[in-house]
Design a protein around this motif. Structure first.
Motif, PDB file in Angstrom:
ATOM      1  N   SER A  66      -2.901   1.263  57.927  1.00 44.34           N
ATOM      2  CA  SER A  66      -1.677   2.081  58.038  1.00 44.34           C
ATOM      3  C   SER A  66      -0.616   1.338  58.840  1.00 44.34           C
ATOM      4  O   SER A  66       0.579   1.411  58.516  1.00 44.34           O
ATOM      5  CB  SER A  66      -1.971   3.402  58.750  1.00 44.34           C
ATOM      6  N   HIS A  67      -1.065   0.642  59.879  1.00 40.11           N
ATOM      7  CA  HIS A  67      -0.129  -0.124  60.709  1.00 40.11           C
ATOM      8  C   HIS A  67       0.625  -1.151  59.852  1.00 40.11           C
ATOM      9  O   HIS A  67       1.862  -1.221  59.899  1.00 40.11           O
ATOM     10  CB  HIS A  67      -0.907  -0.816  61.838  1.00 40.11           C
ATOM     11  N   PHE A  87      -7.074 -10.207  66.531  1.00 36.37           N
ATOM     12  CA  PHE A  87      -8.130  -9.190  66.516  1.00 36.37           C
ATOM     13  C   PHE A  87      -8.764  -9.066  65.133  1.00 36.37           C
ATOM     14  O   PHE A  87      -9.887  -8.581  65.009  1.00 36.37           O
ATOM     15  CB  PHE A  87      -7.574  -7.831  66.958  1.00 36.37           C
ATOM     16  N   LYS A 110       5.383   1.318  63.778  1.00 35.72           N
ATOM     17  CA  LYS A 110       4.492   0.164  63.914  1.00 35.72           C
ATOM     18  C   LYS A 110       5.211  -1.035  63.328  1.00 35.72           C
ATOM     19  O   LYS A 110       5.823  -0.929  62.264  1.00 35.72           O
ATOM     20  CB  LYS A 110       3.197   0.411  63.144  1.00 35.72           C
ATOM     21  N   GLY A 128       4.099  -6.089  66.553  1.00 35.81           N
ATOM     22  CA  GLY A 128       3.123  -5.365  67.360  1.00 35.81           C
ATOM     23  C   GLY A 128       1.703  -5.460  66.825  1.00 35.81           C
ATOM     24  O   GLY A 128       0.803  -4.794  67.332  1.00 35.81           O
ATOM     25  N   PHE A 129       1.503  -6.275  65.800  1.00 38.24           N
ATOM     26  CA  PHE A 129       0.164  -6.396  65.213  1.00 38.24           C
ATOM     27  C   PHE A 129      -0.535  -7.635  65.758  1.00 38.24           C
ATOM     28  O   PHE A 129      -0.004  -8.740  65.692  1.00 38.24           O
ATOM     29  CB  PHE A 129       0.242  -6.459  63.686  1.00 38.24           C
ATOM     30  N   ASP A 130      -1.720  -7.447  66.284  1.00 39.51           N
ATOM     31  CA  ASP A 130      -2.497  -8.551  66.872  1.00 39.51           C
ATOM     32  C   ASP A 130      -3.392  -9.165  65.792  1.00 39.51           C
ATOM     33  O   ASP A 130      -4.461  -8.629  65.492  1.00 39.51           O
ATOM     34  CB  ASP A 130      -3.322  -8.008  68.044  1.00 39.51           C
ATOM     35  N   TYR A 145     -10.023   9.447  52.268  1.00 40.64           N
ATOM     36  CA  TYR A 145     -10.555  10.162  53.433  1.00 40.64           C
ATOM     37  C   TYR A 145     -10.914  11.603  53.094  1.00 40.64           C
ATOM     38  O   TYR A 145     -11.966  12.086  53.462  1.00 40.64           O
ATOM     39  CB  TYR A 145      -9.562  10.125  54.606  1.00 40.64           C
ATOM     40  N   ARG A 148      -9.255   0.857  67.160  1.00 41.99           N
ATOM     41  CA  ARG A 148      -9.347   2.050  68.005  1.00 41.99           C
ATOM     42  C   ARG A 148     -10.561   1.980  68.938  1.00 41.99           C
ATOM     43  O   ARG A 148     -10.540   2.516  70.020  1.00 41.99           O
ATOM     44  CB  ARG A 148      -9.474   3.320  67.152  1.00 41.99           C
ATOM     45  N   PRO A 159     -12.340  -0.684  56.314  1.00 40.84           N
ATOM     46  CA  PRO A 159     -12.865   0.454  57.085  1.00 40.84           C
ATOM     47  C   PRO A 159     -11.801   1.079  57.988  1.00 40.84           C
ATOM     48  O   PRO A 159     -10.744   0.466  58.219  1.00 40.84           O
ATOM     49  CB  PRO A 159     -13.982  -0.167  57.931  1.00 40.84           C
ATOM     50  N   PRO A 160     -12.058   2.278  58.504  1.00 42.06           N
ATOM     51  CA  PRO A 160     -11.094   2.956  59.388  1.00 42.06           C
ATOM     52  C   PRO A 160     -10.752   2.121  60.623  1.00 42.06           C
ATOM     53  O   PRO A 160     -11.613   1.413  61.157  1.00 42.06           O
ATOM     54  CB  PRO A 160     -11.832   4.226  59.817  1.00 42.06           C
ATOM     55  N   GLY A 161      -9.505   2.180  61.045  1.00 45.25           N
ATOM     56  CA  GLY A 161      -9.080   1.551  62.297  1.00 45.25           C
ATOM     57  C   GLY A 161      -8.810   0.066  62.217  1.00 45.25           C
ATOM     58  O   GLY A 161      -8.576  -0.580  63.239  1.00 45.25           O
ATOM     59  N   THR A 162      -8.821  -0.498  61.003  1.00 38.96           N
ATOM     60  CA  THR A 162      -8.630  -1.945  60.878  1.00 38.96           C
ATOM     61  C   THR A 162      -7.167  -2.340  60.677  1.00 38.96           C
ATOM     62  O   THR A 162      -6.863  -3.501  60.417  1.00 38.96           O
ATOM     63  CB  THR A 162      -9.489  -2.522  59.732  1.00 38.96           C
ATOM     64  N   GLY A 163      -6.265  -1.367  60.776  1.00 41.47           N
ATOM     65  CA  GLY A 163      -4.842  -1.697  60.757  1.00 41.47           C
ATOM     66  C   GLY A 163      -4.141  -1.527  59.419  1.00 41.47           C
ATOM     67  O   GLY A 163      -3.001  -1.973  59.245  1.00 41.47           O
TER      68      GLY A 163
HETATM   69  P1  ADP Z   1      -6.380   2.265  59.493  1.00 45.71           P
HETATM   70  O1  ADP Z   1      -5.181   2.700  58.731  1.00 45.71           O
HETATM   71  O2  ADP Z   1      -7.012   1.022  58.949  1.00 45.71           O
HETATM   72  O3  ADP Z   1      -7.397   3.357  59.717  1.00 45.71           O
HETATM   73  P2  ADP Z   1      -4.506   2.031  61.698  1.00 45.71           P
HETATM   74  O4  ADP Z   1      -3.503   1.108  61.112  1.00 45.71           O
HETATM   75  O5  ADP Z   1      -4.148   3.479  61.743  1.00 45.71           O
HETATM   76  O6  ADP Z   1      -5.918   1.855  60.968  1.00 45.71           O
HETATM   77  O7  ADP Z   1      -4.884   1.497  63.150  1.00 45.71           O
HETATM   78  C1  ADP Z   1      -5.436   2.355  64.158  1.00 45.71           C
HETATM   79  C2  ADP Z   1      -4.672   2.151  65.464  1.00 45.71           C
HETATM   80  O8  ADP Z   1      -4.908   0.840  65.959  1.00 45.71           O
HETATM   81  C3  ADP Z   1      -3.168   2.253  65.293  1.00 45.71           C
HETATM   82  O9  ADP Z   1      -2.622   2.777  66.480  1.00 45.71           O
HETATM   83  C4  ADP Z   1      -2.730   0.803  65.087  1.00 45.71           C
HETATM   84  O10 ADP Z   1      -1.405   0.592  65.517  1.00 45.71           O
HETATM   85  C5  ADP Z   1      -3.715   0.060  65.960  1.00 45.71           C
HETATM   86  N1  ADP Z   1      -4.083  -1.251  65.425  1.00 45.71           N
HETATM   87  C6  ADP Z   1      -4.976  -1.508  64.447  1.00 45.71           C
HETATM   88  N2  ADP Z   1      -5.143  -2.819  64.264  1.00 45.71           N
HETATM   89  C7  ADP Z   1      -4.318  -3.434  65.137  1.00 45.71           C
HETATM   90  C8  ADP Z   1      -4.032  -4.805  65.452  1.00 45.71           C
HETATM   91  N3  ADP Z   1      -4.667  -5.795  64.821  1.00 45.71           N
HETATM   92  N4  ADP Z   1      -3.094  -5.052  66.406  1.00 45.71           N
HETATM   93  C9  ADP Z   1      -2.489  -4.035  67.060  1.00 45.71           C
HETATM   94  N5  ADP Z   1      -2.719  -2.723  66.831  1.00 45.71           N
HETATM   95  C10 ADP Z   1      -3.629  -2.420  65.879  1.00 45.71           C
END
Ligand code: ADP
Length: 189
Positions: free
Chosen positions: A53-54, A18, A9, A13-15, A111, A178, A47-51
């Motif tokens: 880990s990315h 969003f 990541k 590649g981070f938007d 988690y 996600r 919260p989960p899915g907010t980027g």
């Molecule tokens: P978290 O760690 O907060 O649960 P992740 O970083 O694993 O979330 O993000 C979940 C998925 O969505 C990953 O595939 C990540 O690359 C993608 N993702 C999350 N936020 C964005 C963003 N703002 N732009 C692009 N991809 C994102």
């Protein structure tokens, strides 16, 4: 080395559009890696899915590009590894191993419940790295909940004492990337 990293990541590649609560300049300042040289702790909370880990991974990629050693793991695997080494009588050796990288990334705090004694093992590592090496931590739980996460309020307080002393806290308030195609399922905010 980036340990067991499945997908690469990047910051490119981070938007950021969003996730409007996120200060883009702050992330790009982190990408200059001053925090690594200053041995600070960077927290991504939300919260989960907010980027989280990315972004943690993307900063790890920047550090590798700058020639720094990086190790990426999640809390459950890290504690599992420390517990195994302790059983084999090699805990101090394992702690020294995890002290070697300039940047240690610990993903997914909160988690899974931490196993009995796990908080203590993690504390020993955090204490060994304290003021000697940088860390990035990601968590879906606020600091006030770390007593529950680690099943031990005393250990949680000692951990936070080290991990918040020289620290950068990035709080992400937003919805899951996600679930972005399923806006109808998202809670209103
Ligand atoms: P978290 O760690 O907060 O649960 P992740 O970083 O694993 O979330 O993000 C979940 C998925 O969505 C990953 O595939 C990540 O690359 C993608 N993702 C999350 N936020 C964005 C963003 N703002 N732009 C692009 N991809 C994102």
């Amino acid at each position: 080395r980036m340990g067991r990293l499945a997908t690469i990541k990047t910051l490119a590649g981070f938007d950021f559009t969003f996730q409007p609560s996120l200060d883009r300049d702050r992330i790009f300042t982190l990408a200059q890696l001053g925090f690594v040289d200053r041995h600070e702790a960077v927290h991504f909370l939300g919260p989960p899915g907010t980027g989280k880990s990315h972004l943690a991974t993307a900063l790890g990629v920047e550090a590798v590009k700058a020639g720094k050693s990086v190790y990426f793991t999640n809390l459950a695997d890290l504690i599992g590894s420390l517990a195994r080494s302790e059983r084999e009588g090699r805990l101090q050796e394992r702690i020294r191993f995890f002290c070697r990288p300039s940047l240690l990334i610990v993903d997914e705090i909160g988690y899974l419940p931490v196993v009995q004694g796990g908080g203590n093992l993690f504390f020993q590592l955090v204490n060994a790295r304290y003021e000697r090496g940088a860390m990035i931590l990601t968590s879906n739980r606020g600091f006030a909940e770390w007593g529950d996460v680690f099943g031990d309020p005393v250990v949680a307080t000692a951990l936070l004492d080290r991990l918040l002393h020289h620290a950068v806290v990035v709080q992400i308030e937003g919805s899951s990337y996600r679930l972005r195609q399923h806006a109808e399922l998202m809670p209103e905010h």
